[in-house]
Design an enzyme around this catalytic site. Structure first.
Site, short mmCIF file in Angstrom:
data_model
loop_
_atom_site.label_atom_id
_atom_site.label_comp_id
_atom_site.label_asym_id
_atom_site.label_seq_id
_atom_site.Cartn_x
_atom_site.Cartn_y
_atom_site.Cartn_z
N LYS A 185 -63.00 -85.01 -97.76
CA LYS A 185 -64.37 -84.92 -97.25
C LYS A 185 -65.41 -84.77 -98.36
O LYS A 185 -66.53 -85.25 -98.24
CB LYS A 185 -64.50 -83.74 -96.28
CG LYS A 185 -63.83 -83.98 -94.94
CD LYS A 185 -64.13 -82.84 -94.00
CE LYS A 185 -63.64 -83.20 -92.60
NZ LYS A 185 -64.10 -82.30 -91.58
N ASP A 238 -69.66 -83.80 -87.94
CA ASP A 238 -69.02 -82.53 -87.59
C ASP A 238 -70.04 -81.46 -87.24
O ASP A 238 -69.86 -80.71 -86.28
CB ASP A 238 -68.24 -81.99 -88.81
CG ASP A 238 -66.80 -82.44 -88.81
OD1 ASP A 238 -66.30 -82.87 -87.76
OD2 ASP A 238 -66.17 -82.37 -89.89
#
Ligand code: NAP
Length: 500
Positions: A283, A319
């Protein structure tokens, strides 16, 4: 058209014939692995086949189970050809010993490497074709997507010249099995069922058909996937493929076992990659590889989504918003709105906690971060502008919203909870990032205390839906995605534990 071929490893003739009859009609070829059979009545087997077959009698040196002397092993293949088998598979090093076959039987000449993907696939292919293959087959073990790219490139360059099977074995090789049709392979192999694989990485035939929709994939199919390491337990392929299917889109979503994100993007963009979900451990590293990054991803220092459009890489973070939306919805149900000024306790200080803390701070919530490793909690608290404490101290707090962002309570240790039941009361909101199981012990105890709850399933579906909408420009079929996730998780919990 690329054939779907199921490899059968049944122990005897009756079981083989029965397994063949039960295969779905989309299976155009069946590989009969004679080497897996304890007893074989070859005449009966070939006569009763019902659809075209490949007869294989793999020796141990090439990953098979045949221990018979070479003359006997090859004799069985010749006999199968005389009986009318459509194909026989003969290993490259034995091809010259097989002799002539009847005109109706084609010769698959195969090369297997169970250790690695060699650097000279082109040279191996030349040798196979020079040995007189009607169909050339190369299968090599892949450690990660770096080994998968050359196999797909080989198909791109050579599948149109003459029939070619090229695939990567192992978990990392799944994309080669699913994308075989897109790149013009002669066939792709599937197993009859999970646990019945004839080679490592074979996907069960029902998954090939229902999840990956193999017969519908073609050269224009758009490719998406999740870049992760490890990737085997990801639920994202089930969730996104279900959404593509529901909307009838010509797209497929795959698990990508990635160790080098830069090389992966470089290799796969030319092969039709349009978008990625990104998860642990990539990420942060992926951020630096983007042409453009959205504000949330930049602020959090992590992305979970890549969209490749017009040759440019756009990275964003779905997210944060997804978690805040799930918490905000639950808070609204509890009459807690807006989130600004609300006392929120976040338990945990990892990547998930970071996304939630950034999002809630942006909404103006007052945060306390409680973490097992207090120094890690303090570091996150400093970064986002929150207070920090240890797990014991947190029991003295009176938050309006509690968020579990640890892995405590996750399957298989579902009896655990990170928050003592005494802290839970009516009127508060409890959000658990854990999504497997969907109803954790924490959520059950919170419901018993009359708190309003939301779970990691809401978060997961929210972030996946946002990705889907970014990639396709279409409203995400959320219910379909949620159902696919719940089904996938239930299946995972039903499987016997493998430890770890
Ligand atoms: P992570 O970066 O590895 O962080 C794990 C956190 O859990 C750390 O704060 C760790 O504390 C704490 N922890 C682990 N074991 C513990 C224990 N036995 N007792 C107390 N604390 C413990 O993981 P993550 O990516 O943040 O994920 C955390 C949870 O969120 C997981 O359950 C994950 O599935 C979930 N999640 C869900 C979604 C979704 O879409 N629903 C998205 C992301 C994450 P230390 O710092 O002391 O090690």
């Amino acid at each position: 058209m690329t054939h779907l071929c199921v490899s059968l490893t049944e122990p005897d003739t009756t079981a083989m014939l029965e397994a063949m009859r039960e295969l779905p009609p989309e299976v155009g070829l069946v590989e009969l692995r004679l080497d897996a059979m304890e007893s074989c009545r070859l005449e009966e087997l070939v006569a009763g086949r019902g659809r075209p077959v490949i007869v294989t009698n793999r020796p141990q040196r090439e990953g098979g189970r045949c221990r018979a002397p070479e003359a006997e092993r090859l004799g069985l293949l010749r006999r199968a050809a005389e009986l009318g088998a459509e194909y026989v598979d003969i290993e490259l090093d034995a091809a010259s010993h097989l002799g002539d076959l009847p005109a109706g039987t084609q010769r698959i000449i195969s090369y297997h490497n169970f250790d690695e993907t060699p650097g000279d696939l082109e040279a191996v292919l030349r040798r196979i074709r020079a040995a007189g293959a009607d169909v050339a087959k190369l299968a090599a073990m892949a450690r990660d997507m770096g080994d998968v790219a050359p196999v797909l490139e080989l198909l791109c360059r050579h599948a149109a010249e003459a029939p070619l099977i090229a695939l990567s074995m192992g978990e990392a090789g799944i994309p080669t099995r699913v994308l075989a049709g897109k790149f013009g392979a002669f066939l792709t192999y599937a197993s009859r069922a999970a646990g019945r694989e004839a080679a490592p990485g074979q996907v069960p035939v029902d998954e090939m058909l229902s999840m990956y929709r193999l017969p519908q994939l073609g050269k224009d199919t758009a490719v998406y996937g999740v870049a992760a390491n490890p990737v085997g337990h990801s639920m994202s392929p089930a969730v996104h493929n279900a959404a593509f299917a529901a909307l009838g889109l010509d797209a497929v979503y795959l698990p990508f076992l990635v160790t080098d994100p830069a090389a992966f993007l470089g290799d796969f963009e030319p092969l039709g990659l349009r978008g990625l979900s990104v998860t642990i451990p990539h990420k942060e590293a992926m951020l630096a590889l983007m042409d453009e990054v959205d504000e949330t991803a930049r602020r959090v220092g992590a992305l979970n989504t890549v969209h490749i459009r017009d040759g440019r890489r756009y990275g964003c973070n779905t997210d944060v918003r997804a978690a805040v939306d799930a918490i905000r919805d639950a808070a609204a149900r509890a009459g807690i709105r807006p989130l600004a000024g609300r006392r929120v306790l976040i338990v945990g200080a990892g990547g998930g906690a970071r996304a939630i803390a950034c999002g809630l701070r942006r909404e103006g919530a007052d945060l306390v971060i409680a973490n097992r490793t207090v120094s890690r909690g303090q570091a996150l608290a400093r970064e986002v502008g929150a207070d920090a404490c240890g797990l014991e101290e947190m029991t003295r707090l009176r938050p309006e919203i509690i968020v579990n962002a640890t892995s405590v309570g996750m399957w298989p240790r579902t009896e655990r909870t990170p928050v003592p039941a005494e802290m839970l009361r009516g009127g508060m909101v409890v959000f658990d990032a854990v999504y497997n199981p969907p109803r954790t012990r924490l959520l059950r105890e919170a419901e018993q205390a009359n708190a309003t709850t939301a779970g990691g399933l809401d978060w997961f579906v929210n972030q996946a839906a946002a990705q889907f909408e970014l990639w396709t420009g279409r409203p995400a079929p959320r219910e379909v995605m949620r159902e696919a996730l719940e089904t996938g998780l239930a299946r995972m919990r039903d499987r016997p534990a493998t430890g770890g």
